[in-house]
Design a protein around this motif. Structure first.
Motif, PDB file in Angstrom:
ATOM      1  N   GLU A   1       0.840  -1.211   0.000  1.00  0.00           N
ATOM      2  CA  GLU A   1       0.000   0.000   0.000  1.00  0.00           C
ATOM      3  C   GLU A   1       0.869   1.252   0.000  1.00  0.00           C
ATOM      4  OE1 GLU A   1      -3.521   0.597   0.285  1.00  0.00           O
ATOM      5  OE2 GLU A   1      -3.749  -1.477  -0.359  1.00  0.00           O
ATOM      6  N   GLN A   2       0.575   2.158  -0.880  1.00  0.00           N
ATOM      7  CA  GLN A   2       1.311   3.436  -0.915  1.00  0.00           C
ATOM      8  C   GLN A   2       0.409   4.506  -0.300  1.00  0.00           C
ATOM      9  OE1 GLN A   2       2.216   3.817  -5.124  1.00  0.00           O
ATOM     10  NE2 GLN A   2       4.138   2.689  -4.903  1.00  0.00           N
ATOM     11  N   ILE A   3       0.449   4.556   1.027  1.00  0.00           N
ATOM     12  CA  ILE A   3      -0.514   5.406   1.730  1.00  0.00           C
ATOM     13  C   ILE A   3       0.128   6.675   2.297  1.00  0.00           C
ATOM     14  CG2 ILE A   3      -2.111   3.539   2.283  1.00  0.00           C
ATOM     15  CD1 ILE A   3      -0.789   3.228   4.944  1.00  0.00           C
ATOM     16  N   LEU A   4       1.455   6.820   2.158  1.00  0.00           N
ATOM     17  CA  LEU A   4       2.119   8.037   2.617  1.00  0.00           C
ATOM     18  C   LEU A   4       2.275   9.006   1.462  1.00  0.00           C
ATOM     19  CD1 LEU A   4       4.877   6.561   4.955  1.00  0.00           C
ATOM     20  CD2 LEU A   4       2.752   7.700   5.621  1.00  0.00           C
ATOM     21  N   PRO A   5       2.326  10.315   1.748  1.00  0.00           N
ATOM     22  CA  PRO A   5       2.416  11.315   0.678  1.00  0.00           C
ATOM     23  C   PRO A   5       3.602  11.095  -0.275  1.00  0.00           C
ATOM     24  CG  PRO A   5       1.902  12.372   2.762  1.00  0.00           C
ATOM     25  CD  PRO A   5       2.206  10.935   3.071  1.00  0.00           C
ATOM     26  N   ASP A   6       4.732  10.616   0.259  1.00  0.00           N
ATOM     27  CA  ASP A   6       5.913  10.413  -0.596  1.00  0.00           C
ATOM     28  C   ASP A   6       6.034   8.964  -1.060  1.00  0.00           C
ATOM     29  OD1 ASP A   6       6.557   9.181   1.734  1.00  0.00           O
ATOM     30  OD2 ASP A   6       8.325  10.386   2.185  1.00  0.00           O
ATOM     31  N   LYS A   7       4.956   8.200  -0.916  1.00  0.00           N
ATOM     32  CA  LYS A   7       4.900   6.801  -1.344  1.00  0.00           C
ATOM     33  C   LYS A   7       5.848   5.901  -0.560  1.00  0.00           C
ATOM     34  CE  LYS A   7       2.112   8.317  -4.505  1.00  0.00           C
ATOM     35  NZ  LYS A   7       0.659   8.186  -4.312  1.00  0.00           N
ATOM     36  N   SER A   8       6.323   6.343   0.598  1.00  0.00           N
ATOM     37  CA  SER A   8       7.187   5.505   1.426  1.00  0.00           C
ATOM     38  C   SER A   8       6.418   4.287   1.905  1.00  0.00           C
ATOM     39  CB  SER A   8       7.715   6.292   2.629  1.00  0.00           C
ATOM     40  OG  SER A   8       8.499   7.393   2.199  1.00  0.00           O
ATOM     41  N   ILE A   9       7.154   3.223   2.151  1.00  0.00           N
ATOM     42  CA  ILE A   9       6.531   1.960   2.566  1.00  0.00           C
ATOM     43  C   ILE A   9       6.206   2.001   4.067  1.00  0.00           C
ATOM     44  CG2 ILE A   9       6.886  -0.530   2.839  1.00  0.00           C
ATOM     45  CD1 ILE A   9       8.639  -0.450   0.349  1.00  0.00           C
ATOM     46  N   VAL A  10       5.018   1.535   4.405  1.00  0.00           N
ATOM     47  CA  VAL A  10       4.606   1.350   5.794  1.00  0.00           C
ATOM     48  C   VAL A  10       4.594  -0.146   6.065  1.00  0.00           C
ATOM     49  CG1 VAL A  10       2.763   1.679   7.481  1.00  0.00           C
ATOM     50  CG2 VAL A  10       3.210   3.442   5.774  1.00  0.00           C
ATOM     51  N   THR A  11       5.160  -0.545   7.185  1.00  0.00           N
ATOM     52  CA  THR A  11       5.201  -1.971   7.519  1.00  0.00           C
ATOM     53  C   THR A  11       4.563  -2.213   8.887  1.00  0.00           C
ATOM     54  OG1 THR A  11       7.385  -1.789   8.550  1.00  0.00           O
ATOM     55  CG2 THR A  11       7.314  -2.306   6.184  1.00  0.00           C
ATOM     56  N   THR A  12       4.355  -3.493   9.165  1.00  0.00           N
ATOM     57  CA  THR A  12       3.781  -3.884  10.452  1.00  0.00           C
ATOM     58  C   THR A  12       4.478  -5.119  10.979  1.00  0.00           C
ATOM     59  OG1 THR A  12       1.742  -4.435  11.598  1.00  0.00           O
ATOM     60  CG2 THR A  12       1.991  -5.344   9.404  1.00  0.00           C
ATOM     61  N   SER A  13       4.482  -5.238  12.300  1.00  0.00           N
ATOM     62  CA  SER A  13       5.004  -6.432  12.960  1.00  0.00           C
ATOM     63  C   SER A  13       3.828  -7.143  13.614  1.00  0.00           C
ATOM     64  CB  SER A  13       6.046  -6.058  14.016  1.00  0.00           C
ATOM     65  OG  SER A  13       7.153  -5.414  13.421  1.00  0.00           O
ATOM     66  N   ILE A  14       3.815  -8.482  13.561  1.00  0.00           N
ATOM     67  CA  ILE A  14       2.674  -9.261  14.031  1.00  0.00           C
ATOM     68  C   ILE A  14       3.142 -10.390  14.934  1.00  0.00           C
ATOM     69  CG2 ILE A  14       0.765 -10.783  13.350  1.00  0.00           C
ATOM     70  CD1 ILE A  14       0.508  -9.151  10.795  1.00  0.00           C
ATOM     71  N   GLY A  15       2.428 -10.559  16.047  1.00  0.00           N
ATOM     72  CA  GLY A  15       2.638 -11.716  16.912  1.00  0.00           C
ATOM     73  C   GLY A  15       1.391 -12.577  16.888  1.00  0.00           C
ATOM     74  N   ALA A  16       1.557 -13.894  16.964  1.00  0.00           N
ATOM     75  CA  ALA A  16       0.421 -14.803  16.877  1.00  0.00           C
ATOM     76  C   ALA A  16       0.549 -15.920  17.897  1.00  0.00           C
ATOM     77  CB  ALA A  16       0.307 -15.373  15.469  1.00  0.00           C
ATOM     78  N   ALA A  17      -0.595 -16.454  18.330  1.00  0.00           N
ATOM     79  CA  ALA A  17      -0.616 -17.591  19.246  1.00  0.00           C
ATOM     80  C   ALA A  17      -1.959 -18.289  19.140  1.00  0.00           C
ATOM     81  CB  ALA A  17      -0.374 -17.131  20.684  1.00  0.00           C
ATOM     82  N   GLN A  18      -1.995 -19.544  19.542  1.00  0.00           N
ATOM     83  CA  GLN A  18      -3.235 -20.308  19.560  1.00  0.00           C
ATOM     84  C   GLN A  18      -3.674 -20.496  21.001  1.00  0.00           C
ATOM     85  OE1 GLN A  18      -3.268 -23.671  16.995  1.00  0.00           O
ATOM     86  NE2 GLN A  18      -5.210 -24.484  17.780  1.00  0.00           N
ATOM     87  N   TYR A  19      -4.962 -20.435  21.232  1.00  0.00           N
ATOM     88  CA  TYR A  19      -5.503 -20.541  22.584  1.00  0.00           C
ATOM     89  C   TYR A  19      -5.261 -21.940  23.150  1.00  0.00           C
ATOM     90  CZ  TYR A  19      -8.836 -20.738  26.418  1.00  0.00           C
ATOM     91  OH  TYR A  19      -9.407 -20.897  27.648  1.00  0.00           O
ATOM     92  N   LYS A  20      -4.879 -21.984  24.433  1.00  0.00           N
ATOM     93  CA  LYS A  20      -4.678 -23.239  25.141  1.00  0.00           C
ATOM     94  C   LYS A  20      -5.859 -23.497  26.072  1.00  0.00           C
ATOM     95  CE  LYS A  20       0.393 -22.947  25.212  1.00  0.00           C
ATOM     96  NZ  LYS A  20       1.586 -22.912  26.103  1.00  0.00           N
ATOM     97  N   LYS A  21      -6.266 -24.736  26.153  1.00  0.00           N
ATOM     98  CA  LYS A  21      -7.430 -25.105  26.968  1.00  0.00           C
ATOM     99  C   LYS A  21      -7.247 -24.637  28.412  1.00  0.00           C
ATOM    100  CE  LYS A  21     -10.451 -29.004  28.063  1.00  0.00           C
ATOM    101  NZ  LYS A  21     -11.650 -28.292  27.650  1.00  0.00           N
TER     102      LYS A  21
END
Length: 362
Positions: free
Chosen positions: A312-332
């Protein structure tokens, strides 16, 4: 002698001087007339008692009539042949009846009522008088003001125990004001309920991104966890954080920063299913709960989000925006707090590992 006898009879009828006129008669004649005298005196006493009873009866009738005329609602009474024998003053006033013009008439003679209503009332009257039954229902009546009034109609058949004479009594109560107030109250209650729903929805929605806010976790997410525990169903969650978001605000301003948050929220919706719960957790952090999703599927969702925001080029100067994601599965039997804590640890692992990536904690 005949004159004296006539005077004596007159004295009995008038009630004055009977003894004086009686004593003027010849003793032999008094002896002959004594039986007649006793009969006449007894008749006079009975007549006086009847007159007194009639006077008392008339007084009671007038008392009851005035009481009925004092009532604020129209009252009517009918005899065993369904003929009117009484209307109180309120009935005459509201229906425009002159004097006793309808006394002796039936409901079929009431021209101010539609003919179908008259037939219905007549059939009801006959049945109520015969069975001593009662009816009550809401009905509209047109009064002398020309308006239709919503009324409560009540009528009941009765019989007099001492004579088994039958009849019917009825009352009409104008409830137009009460019905109007009830409708207005229902309208305001509906409006209030709708307003409360909007307030409830707004209180659970983030105003900037349109996603749910963290308060929704108390019911919807708790329900997901309970369902997962009860049926041993998979449940996963991811937490995403926009990389270097503070520098975006510092460089481009908060308006651009808000636009980035809104665009990222849109990406989350596009990359997730409708049954997934996407939440703006706080600031630039977002939390997504994925029911019926195992870890391999969760990793695919995380990768899809990372790659989509990168393109996605969502910044005025077309700079890249990134994200960091953490994930886990629920334990009983895991608490919701502990579950989110593990997802958060996975996020920090992704950030500490260089950002623009996703990490999973088992």
């Amino acid at each position: 002698m005949c004159v004296k006898i006539a005077d004596w009879i007159t004295s009995i009828e008038s009630g004055y001087g009977e003894y004086a006129t009686w004593s003027e008669l010849d003793e032999t004649l008094r002896t002959l007339l004594e039986p007649v005298r006793q009969v006449l005196l007894k008749y006079k006493k009975s007549k006086a008692e009847l007159q007194m009873n009639l006077k008392n009866t008339l007084a009671i009738m007038n008392f009851c009539k005035e009481a009925l005329n004092s009532l604020p609602n129209p009252i009517f009474i009918k005899d065993k042949n369904t003929r009117f024998v009484f209307f109180n003053e309120k009935y005459k006033e509201l229906f425009g009846i002159e004097g006793d013009s309808l006394i002796g008439k039936t409901v079929m003679d009431l021209e101010y009522l539609p003919i179908d209503d008259r037939k219905k009332y007549q059939d009801e009257d006959i049945k109520m008088i015969r069975e001593k039954s009662t009816v009550h229902y809401e009905q509209q009546f047109r009064f002398t003001d020309g308006k239709l009034h919503e009324c409560l109609y009540w009528s009941s058949g009765f019989s007099v125990p001492s004579s088994d004479e039958k009849g019917l009594v009825g009352e009409i109560v104008d409830i137009s004001k009460e019905k109007k107030l009830s409708r207005e109250l229902e309208f305001h209650i509906t409006q209030l309920a709708e307003a409360n729903e909007k307030i409830a929805a707004t209180s659970r929605m983030d105003s900037l991104t349109g996603l749910a806010n963290r308060y929704i976790m108390q019911d919807r997410v708790s329900s997901l966890i309970a369902l997962s525990q009860r049926h041993n169903l998979p449940l996963a969650a991811i937490m995403a954080d926009l990389d270097n978001f503070k520098s975006i605000n510092d460089k481009y301003g908060h308006v651009v920063g808000d636009n980035v948050l809104k665009r990222f929220a849109s990406i989350l919706k596009k990359c997730c299913r409708c049954e997934d719960i996407a939440i703006r957790y706080g600031g630039e952090e977002f939390l997504v709960f994925l029911p019926m999703t195992d870890l391999p599927q969760t990793e695919l969702v995380a990768e899809r989000i990372c790659s989509t925001i990168r393109k996605e080029q969502i910044l005025p100067d077309k700079s890249i925006v990134t994200t960091s994601i953490g994930a886990a599965q629920y334990k009983k039997d895991e608490t919701m707090e502990n579950f989110i804590c593990r997802v958060d640890k996975a996020l920090y692992l992704a950030k500490n590992s260089g950002r623009d990536r996703w990490e999973v904690i088992l």
